[in-house]
Design a protein around this motif. Structure first.
Motif, mmCIF file in Angstrom:
data_model
loop_
_atom_site.group_PDB
_atom_site.id
_atom_site.type_symbol
_atom_site.label_atom_id
_atom_site.label_comp_id
_atom_site.label_asym_id
_atom_site.label_seq_id
_atom_site.Cartn_x
_atom_site.Cartn_y
_atom_site.Cartn_z
ATOM 1 N N PRO A 182 -4.917 34.990 -20.544
ATOM 2 C CA PRO A 182 -3.675 35.772 -20.617
ATOM 3 C C PRO A 182 -2.489 34.930 -20.166
ATOM 4 C CG PRO A 182 -5.434 37.066 -19.613
ATOM 5 C CD PRO A 182 -5.960 35.661 -19.753
ATOM 6 N N ASP A 186 1.369 39.393 -19.274
ATOM 7 C CA ASP A 186 0.196 40.191 -19.626
ATOM 8 C C ASP A 186 -0.307 40.996 -18.438
ATOM 9 O OD1 ASP A 186 0.046 39.420 -22.267
ATOM 10 O OD2 ASP A 186 -1.412 37.818 -21.915
ATOM 11 N N CYS A 187 -1.143 41.973 -18.758
ATOM 12 C CA CYS A 187 -1.940 42.708 -17.757
ATOM 13 C C CYS A 187 -1.112 43.648 -16.872
ATOM 14 C CB CYS A 187 -2.741 41.753 -16.877
ATOM 15 S SG CYS A 187 -3.820 40.649 -17.806
ATOM 16 N N ILE A 189 0.148 46.863 -15.133
ATOM 17 C CA ILE A 189 -0.546 48.114 -14.797
ATOM 18 C C ILE A 189 0.366 49.313 -15.024
ATOM 19 C CG2 ILE A 189 -1.672 49.394 -12.929
ATOM 20 C CD1 ILE A 189 -2.445 46.725 -11.706
ATOM 21 N N ASP A 268 -2.761 47.617 -25.574
ATOM 22 C CA ASP A 268 -3.839 47.504 -24.585
ATOM 23 C C ASP A 268 -5.120 46.951 -25.196
ATOM 24 O OD1 ASP A 268 -4.969 49.669 -25.955
ATOM 25 O OD2 ASP A 268 -4.164 51.129 -24.562
ATOM 26 N N LEU A 270 -6.695 43.591 -25.858
ATOM 27 C CA LEU A 270 -6.597 42.162 -25.560
ATOM 28 C C LEU A 270 -7.100 41.308 -26.719
ATOM 29 C CD1 LEU A 270 -6.044 39.826 -23.636
ATOM 30 C CD2 LEU A 270 -8.319 40.178 -22.652
ATOM 31 N N ILE A 308 -1.302 44.762 -22.177
ATOM 32 C CA ILE A 308 -1.094 45.550 -20.962
ATOM 33 C C ILE A 308 -2.299 46.453 -20.740
ATOM 34 C CG2 ILE A 308 1.423 45.545 -21.090
ATOM 35 C CD1 ILE A 308 1.240 48.328 -22.397
ATOM 36 N N LYS A 309 -2.442 46.939 -19.542
ATOM 37 C CA LYS A 309 -3.524 47.861 -19.227
ATOM 38 C C LYS A 309 -3.245 49.234 -19.843
ATOM 39 C CE LYS A 309 -5.705 44.942 -16.485
ATOM 40 N NZ LYS A 309 -7.054 44.419 -16.782
#
Length: 350
Positions: A182, A186-187, A189, A268, A270, A308-309
């Motif tokens: 990532p 990215d990522c 929450i 969401d 990936l 993103i989550k």
């Protein structure tokens, strides 16, 4: 002759020798791709992952004739459903290098990609002499300390996993590790508003039992105001990864309406984000959609894609899951679903 998985009568079932599973990932795929590597035996792990219960049963009971002198399979049904023998030439080219017939030894040792890995790991390991993989492994493990043995086994496993990741991606159902790490951004929450003069599009997809598939897109500006929202519906029940790729493609196409702004698109999924960022070429419907997404990214020139989550993508998630109730619609704030509106408001408070 090449037997296709779909559209040809190869199952051991006189009444209906055709595959009944409806999946885009099976189109233009050959029966030989369902064998375990280097064998003429069914790979039941793959078969259980792809096919419905009925097809699993009949595939498992379709006998594959083992013929050491001729590279053929014997089918007992012709196109009319009558008993006969059909000899089929097998094209078992290894999908990583597309140069040699697939075998365990070639996959793990002599394929160019595998050979490069062994040269980096230990230049003294020989990859030139062809032999059974078990013999090669025994030679290279003999007399090695525990740590060196563990490294050799780990590299074998890593090469094999990479091969399986490539195969499953080509089937439109990539489930392996990310193609790249990532990147910054990215990522997330929690949902975060975009910067001044930027817009953000959140995208998600949903697959409904017997009701097709749908996507949901939500566009907001730097003040967190919803500019618009959109649903798109498809009549087919498709692979979830393909549905997610189509959601991002819809977002990229829609982004052309805001070309005066820098555009952020968040998803969401990936796997799809990583495939778009990479140069990986997939010979499948998923691969075609990924290529179309890459083209749109180049054309827009002011778009950024982030993974993103799920927790920060709930508004698009909610909209996608009601898309079959509001098919192919564009909404403003006054007409969007109450549940989606509530979700957007909650994201602002987090």
């Amino acid at each position: 002759m090449e037997i296709q998985i779909t559209g040809q009568p190869w199952l051991n079932n006189v009444d209906n020798p055709y595959i009944s599973t409806n999946s885009p990932s099976l189109l233009n795929q050959r029966v030989v791709s369902l064998f375990r590597t280097g064998t003429k035996e069914w790979d039941m792990e793959i078969i259980k992952d792809i096919f419905d219960t009925r097809d699993q049963h009949y595939i498992a009971n379709t006998r594959v004739e083992q013929d050491l002198n001729k590279d053929t399979l014997d089918w007992k049904l012709d196109n009319s459903g009558q008993n006969s023998t059909k000899h089929v030439q097998i094209d078992n080219i290894y999908p990583v290098c597309h140069e040699e017939a697939e075998s365990v030894f070639h996959s793990l040792v002599q394929c160019k990609a595998a050979t490069l890995g062994w040269q980096i790991h230990n230049p003294n390991i020989s990859t030139n002499e062809t032999m059974e993989f078990a013999e090669w492994l025994d030679r290279n493990l003999s007399g090695q300390p525990t740590q060196a043995t563990a490294k050799i086994i780990t590299l074998c496993w890593s090469i094999w996993r990479a091969r399986n990741d490539l195969w499953t991606a080509a089937q439109g159902r990539y489930t392996g590790a990310p193609l790249r790490s990532p990147i910054a951004g990215d990522c997330a929450i929690y949902w975060a508003k975009p910067q001044q003069d930027e817009v953000k599009i959140n995208a998600d997809a949903a697959v409904f039992d017997n009701q097709g598939s749908g996507t949901g897109l939500v566009v907001r500006n730097h003040a967190s105001h919803m500019l618009s929202a959109k649903t798109t519906c498809f009549s087919e029940v498709m692979n979830p990864t393909l549905a997610e790729a189509l959601a991002i493609k819809e977002a990229l196409s829609w982004a052309k309406e805001w070309t005066e702004n820098t555009i952020t698109i968040e998803s969401d999924c990936l796997v799809v984000i990583q495939l778009i960022r990479s140069a990986t070429s997939l010979r499948s419907r998923l691969g075609k959609v990924i290529m179309e997404c890459r083209t749109l990214v180049r054309e827009l020139n002011n778009v950024r894609l982030y993974f993103i989550k799920r927790s920060s993508n709930m508004s698009a998630h909610k909209l996608a899951h009601v898309s079959h109730m509001y098919p192919d619609r564009v909404f403003d704030w006054g007409y969007i679903s109450v549940n989606v509106k509530s979700c957007i408001s909650n994201e602002l408070l987090e």
